[in-house]
Write a protein that holds these residues in place. Structure first.
Motif, PDB file in Angstrom:
ATOM      1  N   HIS A  85       1.020  -1.902  -9.391  1.00  0.00           N
ATOM      2  CA  HIS A  85       0.113  -0.762  -9.414  1.00  0.00           C
ATOM      3  C   HIS A  85       0.358   0.230  -8.280  1.00  0.00           C
ATOM      4  N   VAL A  86       1.443   0.055  -7.507  1.00  0.00           N
ATOM      5  CA  VAL A  86       1.784   0.966  -6.415  1.00  0.00           C
ATOM      6  C   VAL A  86       3.213   1.445  -6.622  1.00  0.00           C
ATOM      7  N   ASP A  87       3.446   2.719  -6.342  1.00  0.00           N
ATOM      8  CA  ASP A  87       4.785   3.290  -6.481  1.00  0.00           C
ATOM      9  C   ASP A  87       5.631   2.875  -5.279  1.00  0.00           C
ATOM     10  N   THR A  88       6.343   1.752  -5.410  1.00  0.00           N
ATOM     11  CA  THR A  88       7.183   1.243  -4.321  1.00  0.00           C
ATOM     12  C   THR A  88       8.645   1.591  -4.527  1.00  0.00           C
ATOM     13  N   GLY A  89       8.947   2.451  -5.491  1.00  0.00           N
ATOM     14  CA  GLY A  89      10.326   2.755  -5.838  1.00  0.00           C
ATOM     15  C   GLY A  89      10.992   3.742  -4.913  1.00  0.00           C
ATOM     16  N   ASP A  90      12.274   3.970  -5.176  1.00  0.00           N
ATOM     17  CA  ASP A  90      13.098   4.855  -4.372  1.00  0.00           C
ATOM     18  C   ASP A  90      13.552   6.044  -5.212  1.00  0.00           C
ATOM     19  N   PHE A  91      14.113   7.039  -4.528  1.00  0.00           N
ATOM     20  CA  PHE A  91      14.672   8.203  -5.199  1.00  0.00           C
ATOM     21  C   PHE A  91      16.078   7.859  -5.690  1.00  0.00           C
ATOM     22  N   VAL A  92      16.440   8.375  -6.863  1.00  0.00           N
ATOM     23  CA  VAL A  92      17.767   8.133  -7.426  1.00  0.00           C
ATOM     24  C   VAL A  92      18.372   9.469  -7.828  1.00  0.00           C
ATOM     25  N   VAL A  93      19.580   9.739  -7.329  1.00  0.00           N
ATOM     26  CA  VAL A  93      20.341  10.929  -7.689  1.00  0.00           C
ATOM     27  C   VAL A  93      21.503  10.476  -8.553  1.00  0.00           C
ATOM     28  N   VAL A  94      21.592  11.014  -9.771  1.00  0.00           N
ATOM     29  CA  VAL A  94      22.661  10.646 -10.695  1.00  0.00           C
ATOM     30  C   VAL A  94      23.618  11.828 -10.805  1.00  0.00           C
ATOM     31  N   ILE A  95      24.896  11.579 -10.557  1.00  0.00           N
ATOM     32  CA  ILE A  95      25.902  12.630 -10.694  1.00  0.00           C
ATOM     33  C   ILE A  95      26.841  12.282 -11.852  1.00  0.00           C
ATOM     34  N   ASN A  96      27.565  13.270 -12.335  1.00  0.00           N
ATOM     35  CA  ASN A  96      28.492  13.121 -13.469  1.00  0.00           C
ATOM     36  C   ASN A  96      27.783  12.593 -14.713  1.00  0.00           C
ATOM     37  N   ALA A  97      26.617  13.143 -15.009  1.00  0.00           N
ATOM     38  CA  ALA A  97      25.844  12.693 -16.167  1.00  0.00           C
ATOM     39  C   ALA A  97      26.545  13.017 -17.471  1.00  0.00           C
ATOM     40  N   ASP A  98      27.425  14.000 -17.473  1.00  0.00           N
ATOM     41  CA  ASP A  98      28.114  14.368 -18.703  1.00  0.00           C
ATOM     42  C   ASP A  98      29.223  13.378 -19.065  1.00  0.00           C
ATOM     43  N   LYS A  99      29.552  12.442 -18.173  1.00  0.00           N
ATOM     44  CA  LYS A  99      30.641  11.494 -18.424  1.00  0.00           C
ATOM     45  C   LYS A  99      30.136  10.093 -18.727  1.00  0.00           C
ATOM     46  N   VAL A 100      28.867   9.954 -19.080  1.00  0.00           N
ATOM     47  CA  VAL A 100      28.312   8.646 -19.417  1.00  0.00           C
ATOM     48  C   VAL A 100      28.854   8.216 -20.784  1.00  0.00           C
TER      49      VAL A 100
ATOM     50  N   LYS B 132       0.862  -1.188   0.000  1.00  0.00           N
ATOM     51  CA  LYS B 132       0.000   0.000   0.000  1.00  0.00           C
ATOM     52  C   LYS B 132       0.888   1.224   0.000  1.00  0.00           C
ATOM     53  N   LYS B 133       0.407   2.301  -0.583  1.00  0.00           N
ATOM     54  CA  LYS B 133       1.269   3.480  -0.697  1.00  0.00           C
ATOM     55  C   LYS B 133       1.571   4.094   0.664  1.00  0.00           C
ATOM     56  N   GLU B 134       0.741   3.845   1.665  1.00  0.00           N
ATOM     57  CA  GLU B 134       1.002   4.374   3.007  1.00  0.00           C
ATOM     58  C   GLU B 134       2.172   3.639   3.679  1.00  0.00           C
ATOM     59  N   ASP B 135       2.389   2.381   3.301  1.00  0.00           N
ATOM     60  CA  ASP B 135       3.420   1.564   3.933  1.00  0.00           C
ATOM     61  C   ASP B 135       4.799   1.730   3.305  1.00  0.00           C
ATOM     62  N   VAL B 136       4.883   2.384   2.154  1.00  0.00           N
ATOM     63  CA  VAL B 136       6.148   2.481   1.424  1.00  0.00           C
ATOM     64  C   VAL B 136       7.015   3.575   2.046  1.00  0.00           C
ATOM     65  N   GLN B 137       8.238   3.220   2.381  1.00  0.00           N
ATOM     66  CA  GLN B 137       9.222   4.170   2.902  1.00  0.00           C
ATOM     67  C   GLN B 137      10.350   4.291   1.882  1.00  0.00           C
ATOM     68  N   PRO B 138      10.308   5.302   1.000  1.00  0.00           N
ATOM     69  CA  PRO B 138      11.348   5.383  -0.041  1.00  0.00           C
ATOM     70  C   PRO B 138      12.711   5.756   0.525  1.00  0.00           C
ATOM     71  N   LYS B 139      13.734   5.173  -0.063  1.00  0.00           N
ATOM     72  CA  LYS B 139      15.124   5.479   0.288  1.00  0.00           C
ATOM     73  C   LYS B 139      15.709   6.358  -0.806  1.00  0.00           C
ATOM     74  N   TRP B 140      16.889   6.876  -0.558  1.00  0.00           N
ATOM     75  CA  TRP B 140      17.602   7.691  -1.531  1.00  0.00           C
ATOM     76  C   TRP B 140      18.896   6.985  -1.911  1.00  0.00           C
TER      77      TRP B 140
END
Length: 140
Positions: A47-62, A7-15
Motif C-alpha cells: 500500500h506504499v509506493d516503494t518503487g524506483d524510477f525507470v528510464v527505458v531507451i531504444n524502445a523502438d528496437k524491442v 512509510k512514504k517519508e522513508d522511501v528514497q527512490p533510485k533511478w
C-alpha cells in the motif's frame, strides 16, 4: 517480532536505465513493472509506493516473439458509437514506439490510484538518448 511496513517519508527512490534493444517485450515489461512497484526491494509494502524510477531507451528496437509482430493490434475508443480504431503493432512502432512498452507495463500494474502514481515514474524514449543524466541512473 513486528512486521515492517514502509512509510512514504522513508522511501528514497533510485533511478535505473534499461536498454530495450533486442529484448523481449513481455519479459522486459515484467522487470520494469516490478521495479516500479518496488517488488525487488526487501522493504516492499503493497500500500506504499516503494518503487524506483525507470528510464527505458531504444524502445523502438524491442522484440516480440512468434507471430505477435503481425497479429498484435491496439484498440482505441473515443466514446462514440462505432468510433473504435485499431492500430497494428508495426504502425505503432513507426508512429509512437514508446506506447508499446508503456502499454505492456501499464497492464502489469494494479488498477488503482497508487498504480497510476507509480506509472508516472516510467520514462520511455525511442532513441538512445534521454534527458535524465543529472539523476545518474544505474543500469538495471
Amino acid at each position: 517480532m513486528k512486521t515492517f511496513l514502509a512509510k512514504k517519508e522513508d522511501v528514497q527512490p533510485k533511478w535505473f536505465v534499461v536498454d530495450a534493444s533486442g529484448q523481449v517485450l513481455g519479459r522486459l515489461a515484467v522487470r520494469i513493472a516490478n521495479v516500479l512497484r518496488g517488488r525487488n526491494k526487501p522493504t516492499y509494502t503493497p500500500h506504499v509506493d516503494t518503487g524506483d524510477f525507470v528510464v527505458v531507451i531504444n524502445a523502438d528496437k524491442v522484440v516480440l516473439t512468434g507471430k505477435k509482430e503481425e497479429q498484435n493490434e491496439y484498440m482505441f475508443f473515443n466514446g462514440y458509437v462505432g468510433r473504435e480504431r485499431y492500430r497494428s503493432l508495426p504502425e505503432m512502432r513507426q508512429k509512437h514506439p514508446e506506447f508499446i512498452i508503456e502499454h505492456a507495463v501499464k497492464g502489469m500494474l494494479p488498477k488503482n490510484r497508487l498504480a497510476r502514481k507509480m506509472f508516472t515514474k516510467l520514462k520511455v524514449y525511442a532513441g538512445a538518448s534521454h534527458p535524465h543524466e543529472a539523476q545518474n541512473p544505474q543500469p538495471l
